[in-house]
Design an enzyme around this catalytic site. Structure first.
Site, PDB file in Angstrom:
ATOM      1  N   SER A   1      -4.669   0.754  -2.288  1.00 48.36           N
ATOM      2  CA  SER A   1      -4.334   0.481  -0.896  1.00 48.36           C
ATOM      3  C   SER A   1      -3.545   1.648  -0.287  1.00 48.36           C
ATOM      4  CB  SER A   1      -3.556  -0.837  -0.812  1.00 48.36           C
ATOM      5  OG  SER A   1      -3.398  -1.245   0.521  1.00 48.36           O
TER       6      SER A   1
ATOM      7  N   ASP B   1     -12.678  -7.672   1.471  1.00 45.05           N
ATOM      8  CA  ASP B   1     -11.317  -7.182   1.695  1.00 45.05           C
ATOM      9  C   ASP B   1     -10.985  -7.316   3.178  1.00 45.05           C
ATOM     10  OD1 ASP B   1      -8.946  -5.731   2.003  1.00 45.05           O
ATOM     11  OD2 ASP B   1      -9.504  -4.248   0.492  1.00 45.05           O
TER      12      ASP B   1
ATOM     13  N   HIS C   1      -8.430  -8.076  -1.441  1.00 44.79           N
ATOM     14  CA  HIS C   1      -7.751  -6.770  -1.406  1.00 44.79           C
ATOM     15  C   HIS C   1      -7.051  -6.425  -2.716  1.00 44.79           C
ATOM     16  CE1 HIS C   1      -5.855  -3.318   0.416  1.00 44.79           C
ATOM     17  NE2 HIS C   1      -4.661  -3.772   0.142  1.00 44.79           N
TER      18      HIS C   1
END
Length: 366
Positions: free
Chosen positions: A221, A308, A347
């Protein structure tokens, strides 16, 4: 007889009075209900107005207080799980792990977990002081080392991160996971430039201790942005790692802000899109993966789930295409590994993907 009549009249009067009261209360109830509904509606309107005003004012607050934008980028104040004792990783179902600290040039200490490969778990001692030498020597035993740089919020003890350490360890890989300054039990404040120094410190330490072992950089991320920036610098100086793994990445910070699920209200108000981009421009240079991949010549693997909602899959695709179009022809291969929405990985939980172990084995050479 008269007394009985009077009593009858009195009871009749009381009955009429009670009936009147009941009728009156029946008339009042709908009125009271209507009043309650009105109050709830007014409260709902007030809350909606407050939310709208907060959204309208927020970009101006970011521009007025640049440090606020940095805090929102990193969310280092969101520390979960709470009350973690990082000295005891075993309390969090993580065996073969030691906790230690590295000290930066400015005196800030950075918290680190080192996780042993599964085949080396037996060398761990009950004596924590003895483990320092044991763990450091273990890094030189020619097994791959993964430097893990997490995303925003949470700590190195967050559940999904621990799952990944355990998976990598089962593949007979060393894991070095840090909490950037400002996170968890690390000192200082989280800023992009200072975090780059922390990454340099950890990489230099790992390279020195691991000697000729292969080192891989893994970013997740937000960590993909700062990882790609740092890796580009390494490759630019001829110190490229053996490979880079970018999990749930974005192509650049400004697009990530625009595509974030909480950001859409700003894009429907005229002029606010440019305001938000301006507010986050100051630190954006450290998160421009689409620019930094041009300098990364080692192999790159991108992992992204199609469901996601935090960093949409389309941004991972954009980064992949940037890699194909802008990297040197003699650079290592780049792969995009996609995971279908039906797997429900979102995610954070690509670690639970079917076949991930085999995918990693083909990329991380043990």
């Amino acid at each position: 007889m008269r007394q009985r009549k009077n009593d009858g009249k009195k009871r009749s009067g009381d009955d009429k009075s009670k009936k009147a009261n009941r009728d009156s209360s029946k008339l009042k109830k709908p009125s009271q209900q209507t009043s309650g509904i009105r109050k709830r509606n007014v409260l709902a309107v007030i809350i909606i107005v407050i939310i709208i005003l907060a959204y309208l004012v927020f970009p101006f607050l970011l521009l007025a207080f640049p440090g606020l934008a940095t805090s929102i980028i990193f969310l280092s104040f969101m520390r979960y799980p709470v009350n973690v004792d990082f000295h005891y990783p075993e309390h969090y179902n993580l065996t073969g792990t030691r906790n230690f600290y590295l000290t930066a040039e400015d005196g800030v200490h950075v918290g680190v977990w080192q996780v042993l490969p599964k085949s080396m778990m037996h060398i761990m001692s009950d004596d924590k002081e003895a483990n320092t030498a044991i763990f450091e020597d273990a890094l030189a035993v020619n097994k791959p080392v993964v430097l893990y740089f997490h995303g925003n919020s949470g700590t190195r003890a967050s559940y999904h991160r621990i799952l990944l350490y355990k998976l990598l360890s089962s593949l007979d890989v060393h894991v070095i996971a840090i909490d950037y300054r400002g996170f968890a039990d690390s000192g200082g404040m989280a800023t992009p430039d200072k975090i780059q120094h922390d990454m340099e410190m950890v990489y230099t330490w790992a390279r020195k201790k691991s000697k000729d072992s292969k080192i891989y950089v893994w970013g997740h991320s937000l960590g993909t942005g700062i990882s790609s920036h740092y890796t580009a610098e390494l490759c630019d100086t001829g110190k490229c790692p053996s490979g880079v793994i970018l999990e749930s990445p974005f192509n650049n910070l400004l697009d990530a802000v625009e595509y974030h699920p909480l950001g859409w209200p700003w894009w429907i108000v005229p002029g606010y899109q440019s305001l938000m981009r301006q507010a986050f421009t100051a630190g954006a240079e450290f998160f421009q993966s689409d620019v930094n991949v041009k300098k990364i010549t080692c192999p790159i693997m991108i992992l992204h789930a199609k469901d996601d909602r935090v960093v949409p899959y389309v941004l991972g695709e954009k980064l992949y295409n940037d890699c194909l179009e802008t990297r040197p022809k003699d650079a290592g291969p780049v792969k995009l590994i996609s995971f279908e929405a039906e797997e429900g990985l979102g995610h954070k939980y690509i670690v639970n993907a079917k076949g991930l172990s085999d995918i990693l084995r083909t990329f991380i050479k043990t």
